[in-house]
Design a protein around this motif. Structure first.
Motif, PDB file in Angstrom:
ATOM      1  N   LYS A  31       0.844  -1.207   0.000  1.00  0.00           N
ATOM      2  CA  LYS A  31       0.000   0.000   0.000  1.00  0.00           C
ATOM      3  C   LYS A  31       0.878   1.255   0.000  1.00  0.00           C
ATOM      4  O   LYS A  31       0.580   2.239  -0.667  1.00  0.00           O
ATOM      5  CB  LYS A  31      -0.927   0.003   1.219  1.00  0.00           C
ATOM      6  CG  LYS A  31      -2.106  -0.959   1.084  1.00  0.00           C
ATOM      7  CD  LYS A  31      -2.978  -0.932   2.322  1.00  0.00           C
ATOM      8  CE  LYS A  31      -4.179  -1.857   2.183  1.00  0.00           C
ATOM      9  NZ  LYS A  31      -4.920  -1.986   3.453  1.00  0.00           N
ATOM     10  N   ALA A  32       1.976   1.193   0.777  1.00  0.00           N
ATOM     11  CA  ALA A  32       2.893   2.339   0.822  1.00  0.00           C
ATOM     12  C   ALA A  32       3.511   2.562  -0.554  1.00  0.00           C
ATOM     13  O   ALA A  32       3.649   3.700  -1.017  1.00  0.00           O
ATOM     14  CB  ALA A  32       3.979   2.092   1.861  1.00  0.00           C
ATOM     15  N   GLY A  33       3.850   1.461  -1.220  1.00  0.00           N
ATOM     16  CA  GLY A  33       4.422   1.560  -2.557  1.00  0.00           C
ATOM     17  C   GLY A  33       3.471   2.264  -3.517  1.00  0.00           C
ATOM     18  O   GLY A  33       3.883   3.106  -4.315  1.00  0.00           O
ATOM     19  N   LYS A  34       2.212   1.926  -3.387  1.00  0.00           N
ATOM     20  CA  LYS A  34       1.173   2.527  -4.241  1.00  0.00           C
ATOM     21  C   LYS A  34       1.115   4.035  -3.991  1.00  0.00           C
ATOM     22  O   LYS A  34       1.083   4.837  -4.919  1.00  0.00           O
ATOM     23  CB  LYS A  34      -0.162   1.872  -3.896  1.00  0.00           C
ATOM     24  CG  LYS A  34      -1.102   1.709  -5.071  1.00  0.00           C
ATOM     25  CD  LYS A  34      -2.270   0.838  -4.614  1.00  0.00           C
ATOM     26  CE  LYS A  34      -3.318   0.718  -5.684  1.00  0.00           C
ATOM     27  NZ  LYS A  34      -4.407  -0.182  -5.307  1.00  0.00           N
ATOM     28  N   LEU A  35       1.125   4.416  -2.685  1.00  0.00           N
ATOM     29  CA  LEU A  35       1.069   5.844  -2.318  1.00  0.00           C
ATOM     30  C   LEU A  35       2.302   6.590  -2.832  1.00  0.00           C
ATOM     31  O   LEU A  35       2.237   7.780  -3.138  1.00  0.00           O
ATOM     32  CB  LEU A  35       0.991   5.995  -0.791  1.00  0.00           C
ATOM     33  CG  LEU A  35      -0.356   5.662  -0.135  1.00  0.00           C
ATOM     34  CD1 LEU A  35      -0.191   5.516   1.365  1.00  0.00           C
ATOM     35  CD2 LEU A  35      -1.400   6.714  -0.470  1.00  0.00           C
ATOM     36  N   LEU A  36       3.421   5.871  -2.909  1.00  0.00           N
ATOM     37  CA  LEU A  36       4.667   6.513  -3.354  1.00  0.00           C
ATOM     38  C   LEU A  36       4.864   6.420  -4.863  1.00  0.00           C
ATOM     39  O   LEU A  36       5.904   6.816  -5.400  1.00  0.00           O
ATOM     40  CB  LEU A  36       5.872   5.870  -2.630  1.00  0.00           C
ATOM     41  CG  LEU A  36       5.941   6.097  -1.115  1.00  0.00           C
ATOM     42  CD1 LEU A  36       7.016   5.222  -0.481  1.00  0.00           C
ATOM     43  CD2 LEU A  36       6.204   7.563  -0.791  1.00  0.00           C
ATOM     44  N   GLY A  37       3.868   5.856  -5.561  1.00  0.00           N
ATOM     45  CA  GLY A  37       3.941   5.757  -7.015  1.00  0.00           C
ATOM     46  C   GLY A  37       4.934   4.720  -7.505  1.00  0.00           C
ATOM     47  O   GLY A  37       5.455   4.817  -8.615  1.00  0.00           O
ATOM     48  N   LEU A  38       5.178   3.682  -6.675  1.00  0.00           N
ATOM     49  CA  LEU A  38       6.162   2.652  -7.047  1.00  0.00           C
ATOM     50  C   LEU A  38       5.467   1.477  -7.748  1.00  0.00           C
ATOM     51  O   LEU A  38       4.278   1.267  -7.556  1.00  0.00           O
ATOM     52  CB  LEU A  38       6.891   2.156  -5.786  1.00  0.00           C
ATOM     53  CG  LEU A  38       7.665   3.233  -5.018  1.00  0.00           C
ATOM     54  CD1 LEU A  38       8.209   2.662  -3.710  1.00  0.00           C
ATOM     55  CD2 LEU A  38       8.807   3.762  -5.874  1.00  0.00           C
ATOM     56  N   PRO A  39       6.221   0.706  -8.530  1.00  0.00           N
ATOM     57  CA  PRO A  39       5.607  -0.450  -9.205  1.00  0.00           C
ATOM     58  C   PRO A  39       5.157  -1.518  -8.220  1.00  0.00           C
ATOM     59  O   PRO A  39       5.711  -1.647  -7.125  1.00  0.00           O
ATOM     60  CB  PRO A  39       6.721  -0.963 -10.110  1.00  0.00           C
ATOM     61  CG  PRO A  39       7.986  -0.374  -9.595  1.00  0.00           C
ATOM     62  CD  PRO A  39       7.632   0.891  -8.893  1.00  0.00           C
ATOM     63  N   TYR A  40       4.157  -2.316  -8.613  1.00  0.00           N
ATOM     64  CA  TYR A  40       3.624  -3.398  -7.793  1.00  0.00           C
ATOM     65  C   TYR A  40       4.504  -4.638  -7.934  1.00  0.00           C
ATOM     66  O   TYR A  40       4.949  -4.924  -9.033  1.00  0.00           O
ATOM     67  CB  TYR A  40       2.193  -3.701  -8.253  1.00  0.00           C
ATOM     68  CG  TYR A  40       1.554  -4.874  -7.567  1.00  0.00           C
ATOM     69  CD1 TYR A  40       0.981  -4.727  -6.304  1.00  0.00           C
ATOM     70  CD2 TYR A  40       1.545  -6.136  -8.175  1.00  0.00           C
ATOM     71  CE1 TYR A  40       0.408  -5.811  -5.672  1.00  0.00           C
ATOM     72  CE2 TYR A  40       0.977  -7.226  -7.538  1.00  0.00           C
ATOM     73  CZ  TYR A  40       0.408  -7.053  -6.293  1.00  0.00           C
ATOM     74  OH  TYR A  40      -0.161  -8.124  -5.652  1.00  0.00           O
ATOM     75  N   PRO A  41       4.801  -5.390  -6.878  1.00  0.00           N
ATOM     76  CA  PRO A  41       4.407  -5.138  -5.492  1.00  0.00           C
ATOM     77  C   PRO A  41       5.379  -4.171  -4.789  1.00  0.00           C
ATOM     78  O   PRO A  41       6.594  -4.294  -4.928  1.00  0.00           O
ATOM     79  CB  PRO A  41       4.463  -6.525  -4.864  1.00  0.00           C
ATOM     80  CG  PRO A  41       5.466  -7.279  -5.656  1.00  0.00           C
ATOM     81  CD  PRO A  41       5.485  -6.683  -7.041  1.00  0.00           C
ATOM     82  N   GLY A  42       4.807  -3.265  -4.032  1.00  0.00           N
ATOM     83  CA  GLY A  42       5.584  -2.211  -3.386  1.00  0.00           C
ATOM     84  C   GLY A  42       6.692  -2.709  -2.471  1.00  0.00           C
ATOM     85  O   GLY A  42       7.726  -2.055  -2.336  1.00  0.00           O
ATOM     86  N   GLY A  43       6.489  -3.882  -1.843  1.00  0.00           N
ATOM     87  CA  GLY A  43       7.497  -4.401  -0.908  1.00  0.00           C
ATOM     88  C   GLY A  43       8.857  -4.531  -1.560  1.00  0.00           C
ATOM     89  O   GLY A  43       9.888  -4.147  -0.984  1.00  0.00           O
ATOM     90  N   ILE A  44       8.863  -5.067  -2.758  1.00  0.00           N
ATOM     91  CA  ILE A  44      10.129  -5.285  -3.473  1.00  0.00           C
ATOM     92  C   ILE A  44      10.738  -3.931  -3.871  1.00  0.00           C
ATOM     93  O   ILE A  44      11.939  -3.696  -3.696  1.00  0.00           O
ATOM     94  CB  ILE A  44       9.902  -6.178  -4.720  1.00  0.00           C
ATOM     95  CG1 ILE A  44       9.421  -7.566  -4.264  1.00  0.00           C
ATOM     96  CG2 ILE A  44      11.167  -6.280  -5.564  1.00  0.00           C
ATOM     97  CD1 ILE A  44       8.991  -8.498  -5.372  1.00  0.00           C
ATOM     98  N   ALA A  45       9.899  -3.029  -4.374  1.00  0.00           N
ATOM     99  CA  ALA A  45      10.369  -1.704  -4.813  1.00  0.00           C
ATOM    100  C   ALA A  45      10.926  -0.905  -3.636  1.00  0.00           C
ATOM    101  O   ALA A  45      11.962  -0.230  -3.749  1.00  0.00           O
ATOM    102  CB  ALA A  45       9.225  -0.954  -5.473  1.00  0.00           C
ATOM    103  N   ILE A  46      10.262  -0.998  -2.485  1.00  0.00           N
ATOM    104  CA  ILE A  46      10.701  -0.269  -1.291  1.00  0.00           C
ATOM    105  C   ILE A  46      12.051  -0.802  -0.806  1.00  0.00           C
ATOM    106  O   ILE A  46      12.957  -0.032  -0.445  1.00  0.00           O
ATOM    107  CB  ILE A  46       9.610  -0.337  -0.181  1.00  0.00           C
ATOM    108  CG1 ILE A  46       8.446   0.592  -0.579  1.00  0.00           C
ATOM    109  CG2 ILE A  46      10.162   0.016   1.198  1.00  0.00           C
ATOM    110  CD1 ILE A  46       7.246   0.550   0.337  1.00  0.00           C
ATOM    111  N   ASP A  47      12.204  -2.116  -0.829  1.00  0.00           N
ATOM    112  CA  ASP A  47      13.474  -2.730  -0.435  1.00  0.00           C
ATOM    113  C   ASP A  47      14.594  -2.210  -1.346  1.00  0.00           C
ATOM    114  O   ASP A  47      15.673  -1.808  -0.877  1.00  0.00           O
ATOM    115  CB  ASP A  47      13.346  -4.257  -0.555  1.00  0.00           C
ATOM    116  CG  ASP A  47      14.534  -5.002   0.038  1.00  0.00           C
ATOM    117  OD1 ASP A  47      15.424  -4.351   0.610  1.00  0.00           O
ATOM    118  OD2 ASP A  47      14.582  -6.244  -0.075  1.00  0.00           O
TER     119      ASP A  47
END
Ligand code: KG4
Ligand code: ZN
Length: 345
Positions: free
Chosen positions: A170-186
């Motif tokens: 969900k955080a990834g989505k708010l930050l405009g990152l590709p799905y799934p956000g967990g991987i992008a955030i890492d």
């Protein structure tokens, strides 16, 4: 014994063959990530349809790679709970039909039992000893179990709202990152995001329970984005450096929540080994913090190989094997169940 396992509880169609003495003979996983990515999350109806398309070729592939035929199997097992009912029904109905046609023993497997027993599929020196603490962290689950023995699980705590992976997505989505956000955030965190740039709250941080809460963290991100002038993510996205710091700080709060509760549970129960599994177990910061804690406390930390942490059928085949071995059989009337406590089995 040679067991065919089938998994279809969420967005992975998987089949695997487990051999009692040789271990995993094959494990085939088809992920639907690309199918759901345009919607920013798993669409249950779409998941079920994609499982129907994949279940036969994936199973054929698993049998082929293992070089076994249906008639040599000693049992067929499938995940029956918990998960998306439409998705579960595809794998479960298929496995039941196969078992019926081939006159093979059948058992339904609880998905979380598969995750908790997955480290036993690793190499000999990486296997846990009973009793141990199991932390399951994925897109759908965040739970702490005392694993007493095969088939004996005690739920110590779980998330009261979002799962850790769900919060990261969900955080990834708010930050405009590709799905799934967990991987992008890492990834962004590893690219130099500052985990101390923003102070995100750690849900249920008190040391008087073993539960988790991640929904407040998401709300905090919404407010922080507003405060820094990017309240409406559909309009303008924050600059890359800001996103990187927000991602790293958000991830830090998730990691600290997981590690603190897991270690609190270890202290309270006296357990000496911690198994961490589920998709979020792949997170590099979580691994780093756990390793540091392990060196400091002497607690043995076991994180199965990534292919065993994320949803797969090898863990289902193994969990099913332990039950078939004990003589358990399930009737073909066994139905799919969306929510079911593991301890109730
Ligand atoms: O276990 P899994 O593949 O599927 C289920 O949810 O059952 O876990 C997927 C979750 C997603 O939320 C994804 O964002 C998260 O695991 N995930 C990660 C990482 N890799 C996957 N989260 C943080 N860091 C990662 N490296
Ligand atoms: Zn899972």
């Amino acid at each position: 014994m040679i067991i065919l396992g089938i998994e279809s509880s969420c967005d992975e169609t998987a089949a695997a063959v487990y051999h009692e003495s040789a271990g995993i003979l094959s494990s085939v996983v088809r992920s639907q990530i690309a199918d759901h990515a345009p919607y920013g999350g798993v669409i249950p109806e779409l998941a079920a349809r994609k499982h129907i398309e994949a279940i036969v070729p994936i199973t054929e592939e698993a049998l082929k790679r293992a070089d076994v035929s249906l008639d040599t199997l000693d049992g067929i097992v499938a995940t029956f709970a918990p998960g998306l009912v439409g998705a579960l029904l595809v794998g479960l109905s298929f496995a039941k039909a196969l078992a019926w046609a081939q006159k093979k023993p059948f058992v339904g497997v609880h998905h979380l039992e598969g995750h908790l027993l997955s480290p036993f599929l690793g190499s000999e020196e990486d296997r846990p000893h009973f009793p141990f603490l199991g932390l399951i962290v994925s897109g759908g689950h965040t739970s702490l179990y005392k694993v007493i023995d095969y088939g004996r699980y005690e739920l110590l705590g779980k998330t009261v709202d979002d799962a850790a992976g769900e919060a990261l997505d969900k955080a990834g989505k708010l930050l405009g990152l590709p799905y799934p956000g967990g991987i992008a955030i890492d990834k962004l965190s590893q690219e130099g995001g500052n985990p101390k740039a923003y102070d995100f709250p750690i849900g249920l941080n008190q040391r008087d329970n073993f539960n988790f809460s991640f929904s407040g963290l998401k709300t905090a991100l919404v407010y922080t984005l507003k405060k820094v002038g990017y309240g409406n993510p559909s309009k303008t996205l924050p600059p890359k450096e800001l996103v990187r710091d927000l991602a790293a700080s958000f991830q830090e709060a998730v990691v600290q929540a997981l590690v603190r509760k897991a270690f609190f549970a270890l202290e309270e129960t006296g357990l000496q080994e911690l198994v961490v599994t589920g998709g979020v177990a792949a997170n590099s910061r979580l691994r780093e913090v756990l390793e540091r804690k392990s060196r400091k406390t002497g607690i043995r930390i076991i994180i199965p190989d990534k292919t065993l942490c994320t949803d797969n059928a090898a863990m289902i085949a193994y969990a099913g094997f332990t039950r078939l071995k004990k003589g358990q059989r399930d009737p073909f009337s066994l139905n799919a169940v969306s929510r079911l406590a593991l301890e109730s089995l």
